[in-house]
Design a protein around this motif. Sequence first.
Motif, PDB file in Angstrom:
ATOM      1  N   SER A 289      41.719  62.611  68.888  1.00 61.08           N
ATOM      2  CA  SER A 289      42.084  62.387  67.495  1.00 61.08           C
ATOM      3  C   SER A 289      40.869  62.662  66.612  1.00 61.08           C
ATOM      4  O   SER A 289      39.882  63.231  67.054  1.00 61.08           O
ATOM      5  N   PHE A 290      40.958  62.260  65.357  1.00 58.60           N
ATOM      6  CA  PHE A 290      39.877  62.474  64.403  1.00 58.60           C
ATOM      7  C   PHE A 290      38.911  61.292  64.410  1.00 58.60           C
ATOM      8  O   PHE A 290      39.243  60.205  64.849  1.00 58.60           O
ATOM      9  N   PHE A 291      37.708  61.524  63.896  1.00 64.42           N
ATOM     10  CA  PHE A 291      36.693  60.479  63.814  1.00 64.42           C
ATOM     11  C   PHE A 291      37.077  59.471  62.727  1.00 64.42           C
ATOM     12  O   PHE A 291      37.538  59.856  61.661  1.00 64.42           O
ATOM     13  N   PRO A 292      36.915  58.145  62.968  1.00 57.83           N
ATOM     14  CA  PRO A 292      36.328  57.491  64.151  1.00 57.83           C
ATOM     15  C   PRO A 292      37.364  57.054  65.181  1.00 57.83           C
ATOM     16  O   PRO A 292      37.007  56.393  66.147  1.00 57.83           O
ATOM     17  N   LEU A 293      38.654  57.414  64.958  1.00 64.54           N
ATOM     18  CA  LEU A 293      39.697  56.990  65.891  1.00 64.54           C
ATOM     19  C   LEU A 293      39.448  57.566  67.281  1.00 64.54           C
ATOM     20  O   LEU A 293      39.729  56.908  68.288  1.00 64.54           O
ATOM     21  N   ASN A 294      38.916  58.780  67.328  1.00 61.54           N
ATOM     22  CA  ASN A 294      38.639  59.385  68.641  1.00 61.54           C
ATOM     23  C   ASN A 294      37.636  58.553  69.445  1.00 61.54           C
ATOM     24  O   ASN A 294      37.754  58.430  70.663  1.00 61.54           O
ATOM     25  N   ILE A 295      36.650  57.964  68.768  1.00 60.36           N
ATOM     26  CA  ILE A 295      35.683  57.094  69.434  1.00 60.36           C
ATOM     27  C   ILE A 295      36.363  55.823  69.940  1.00 60.36           C
ATOM     28  O   ILE A 295      36.093  55.350  71.055  1.00 60.36           O
ATOM     29  N   LEU A 296      37.249  55.276  69.122  1.00 56.21           N
ATOM     30  CA  LEU A 296      37.950  54.041  69.484  1.00 56.21           C
ATOM     31  C   LEU A 296      38.894  54.257  70.667  1.00 56.21           C
ATOM     32  O   LEU A 296      39.172  53.320  71.424  1.00 56.21           O
ATOM     33  N   ILE A 297      39.383  55.477  70.834  1.00 54.28           N
ATOM     34  CA  ILE A 297      40.209  55.813  72.000  1.00 54.28           C
ATOM     35  C   ILE A 297      39.328  56.080  73.211  1.00 54.28           C
ATOM     36  O   ILE A 297      39.626  55.657  74.331  1.00 54.28           O
ATOM     37  N   PHE A 298      38.219  56.766  72.970  1.00 55.12           N
ATOM     38  CA  PHE A 298      37.290  57.162  74.026  1.00 55.12           C
ATOM     39  C   PHE A 298      36.710  55.950  74.758  1.00 55.12           C
ATOM     40  O   PHE A 298      36.662  55.923  75.998  1.00 55.12           O
ATOM     41  N   ILE A 299      36.288  54.939  74.009  1.00 58.35           N
ATOM     42  CA  ILE A 299      35.592  53.783  74.598  1.00 58.35           C
ATOM     43  C   ILE A 299      36.435  53.062  75.646  1.00 58.35           C
ATOM     44  O   ILE A 299      35.985  52.874  76.784  1.00 58.35           O
TER      45      ILE A 299
ATOM     46  N   PHE B 269      33.109  65.032  69.009  1.00 58.81           N
ATOM     47  CA  PHE B 269      33.764  63.899  68.370  1.00 58.81           C
ATOM     48  C   PHE B 269      33.346  63.714  66.912  1.00 58.81           C
ATOM     49  O   PHE B 269      34.039  63.047  66.158  1.00 58.81           O
ATOM     50  N   TYR B 270      32.219  64.293  66.550  1.00 61.87           N
ATOM     51  CA  TYR B 270      31.675  64.066  65.213  1.00 61.87           C
ATOM     52  C   TYR B 270      31.841  65.291  64.330  1.00 61.87           C
ATOM     53  O   TYR B 270      31.716  66.428  64.799  1.00 61.87           O
ATOM     54  N   GLU B 271      32.088  65.031  63.059  1.00 58.25           N
ATOM     55  CA  GLU B 271      32.133  66.128  62.092  1.00 58.25           C
ATOM     56  C   GLU B 271      30.751  66.755  61.947  1.00 58.25           C
ATOM     57  O   GLU B 271      30.604  67.962  61.795  1.00 58.25           O
ATOM     58  N   TYR B 272      29.719  65.891  61.990  1.00 55.24           N
ATOM     59  CA  TYR B 272      28.336  66.356  61.946  1.00 55.24           C
ATOM     60  C   TYR B 272      27.738  66.167  63.342  1.00 55.24           C
ATOM     61  O   TYR B 272      27.502  65.040  63.780  1.00 55.24           O
ATOM     62  N   LYS B 273      27.485  67.260  64.024  1.00 58.28           N
ATOM     63  CA  LYS B 273      27.092  67.205  65.431  1.00 58.28           C
ATOM     64  C   LYS B 273      25.764  66.494  65.659  1.00 58.28           C
ATOM     65  O   LYS B 273      25.489  66.033  66.761  1.00 58.28           O
ATOM     66  N   TYR B 274      24.931  66.432  64.615  1.00 60.59           N
ATOM     67  CA  TYR B 274      23.636  65.771  64.798  1.00 60.59           C
ATOM     68  C   TYR B 274      23.769  64.275  65.067  1.00 60.59           C
ATOM     69  O   TYR B 274      22.820  63.619  65.496  1.00 60.59           O
ATOM     70  N   LEU B 275      24.980  63.712  64.848  1.00 61.94           N
ATOM     71  CA  LEU B 275      25.212  62.299  65.170  1.00 61.94           C
ATOM     72  C   LEU B 275      25.280  62.070  66.678  1.00 61.94           C
ATOM     73  O   LEU B 275      25.096  60.953  67.149  1.00 61.94           O
ATOM     74  N   ALA B 276      25.556  63.148  67.423  1.00 60.75           N
ATOM     75  CA  ALA B 276      25.562  63.056  68.893  1.00 60.75           C
ATOM     76  C   ALA B 276      24.116  63.174  69.364  1.00 60.75           C
ATOM     77  O   ALA B 276      23.636  64.252  69.721  1.00 60.75           O
ATOM     78  N   THR B 277      23.412  62.071  69.352  1.00 60.86           N
ATOM     79  CA  THR B 277      21.978  62.089  69.630  1.00 60.86           C
ATOM     80  C   THR B 277      21.573  60.885  70.466  1.00 60.86           C
ATOM     81  O   THR B 277      22.393  60.006  70.730  1.00 60.86           O
TER      82      THR B 277
ATOM     83  N   VAL C 103      25.631  58.667  76.651  1.00 64.70           N
ATOM     84  CA  VAL C 103      27.021  59.047  76.388  1.00 64.70           C
ATOM     85  C   VAL C 103      27.158  59.593  74.969  1.00 64.70           C
ATOM     86  O   VAL C 103      27.791  60.639  74.753  1.00 64.70           O
ATOM     87  N   ASN C 104      26.566  58.900  74.009  1.00 67.93           N
ATOM     88  CA  ASN C 104      26.691  59.341  72.616  1.00 67.93           C
ATOM     89  C   ASN C 104      26.123  60.744  72.412  1.00 67.93           C
ATOM     90  O   ASN C 104      26.653  61.539  71.628  1.00 67.93           O
ATOM     91  N   SER C 105      25.050  61.063  73.133  1.00 63.90           N
ATOM     92  CA  SER C 105      24.432  62.385  72.982  1.00 63.90           C
ATOM     93  C   SER C 105      25.341  63.513  73.461  1.00 63.90           C
ATOM     94  O   SER C 105      25.096  64.686  73.162  1.00 63.90           O
ATOM     95  N   HIS C 106      26.388  63.168  74.200  1.00 69.11           N
ATOM     96  CA  HIS C 106      27.326  64.169  74.706  1.00 69.11           C
ATOM     97  C   HIS C 106      28.584  64.300  73.849  1.00 69.11           C
ATOM     98  O   HIS C 106      29.445  65.131  74.145  1.00 69.11           O
ATOM     99  N   LEU C 107      28.691  63.503  72.805  1.00 71.13           N
ATOM    100  CA  LEU C 107      29.936  63.454  72.025  1.00 71.13           C
ATOM    101  C   LEU C 107      29.914  64.365  70.800  1.00 71.13           C
ATOM    102  O   LEU C 107      30.451  64.005  69.745  1.00 71.13           O
TER     103      LEU C 107
END
Length: 316
Positions: free
Chosen positions: A279-289, A25-33, A18-22
């Motif tokens: 929303s913006f990171f990290p709130l978007n993750i907290l909504i997504f989960i 959601f991240y300002e730095y796309k390499y975090l989606a790994t 799942v994280n690899s598809h996000l």
Amino acid sequence: MKYIELSTLRILAVLLIVNSHLYLFYEYKYLATGGAIGNAIFFFISGIGLSYSLAKNKINYFTWVKKRYLRIYPKLIIIVLFYILIGFIVVENTTDLFVTLIFPKEFWFLPVLTYFYLIIYFIITNLKVKEIKKTLFAIFIIYLISYYLLIDNQRYSIEENILLKSIFYLFVMVLGVLVFKIYDKLYLGIKYSSFILFISISCFYLLKFTMLKYDYYFIQFLEHFFILIILYSLLTFLKTKQIILFQKNRIINIIIMFVSSISLEIYLTHNYFKEYPFSFFPLNILIFIPCVLISAYLLKKIFSFFEKKIKNYKSF
């Protein structure tokens, strides 16, 4: 559960996938790994889990395959049809619809898994340790040939080619069968396993950084090599007494069992929400989960309801 570490691995697998598809959601796309590691974990524990299931209850091939397909394909087809209905997946004609239902690229992982079911039964039930090792060697040779023929070393392509990575994941799944055969002998202390795990993960991401930074794509085959070491060290780490006790903690155990039980549904439902970082990171993750967890839980309940209705209907 006897092998609680496998449930924990299942959670890690779905989290990494799942994280690899996000990347939205991240300002730095390499975090989606982590997708390749997550995929490998899932195929690995599938090999172990299927071996355990057949060791407990050996049923005939066609009944076994039917049971496995009915667990996955009805859910997959209904989700894909729903996504088509709301316009999330676009099909242009009847042929496109048929292909999408049989092998939806958005969920390539599940059709590939079901194809492996067709052969893994015979490997589990008929082959001994030495024969499984020979099978792994044969798959490895096919992998080397496919790598030479299919991989473009001018760019990162090792996880883009479905055929090549399917061969690799078949190797991983058969490796899981082998691991089950020697499961009780598989042990490293927490210090050694955590050290190897740290080094292998560090090497994996250092490799990715080096490839992307300096265009050294001719070494991308090492990604799969490091994944195999990660699998070994991760399993042995989770099997240590200290970590087993932690996983069996009442609250931790409830979380593990709950998330593990809806891992398939998480995989099926997250694809929609990953396109909408509200929303913006990290709130978007907290909504997504919670959105994904609630949707996955509801989907599980809906399918359970209809499965019970069908069983009751057949009993009459």
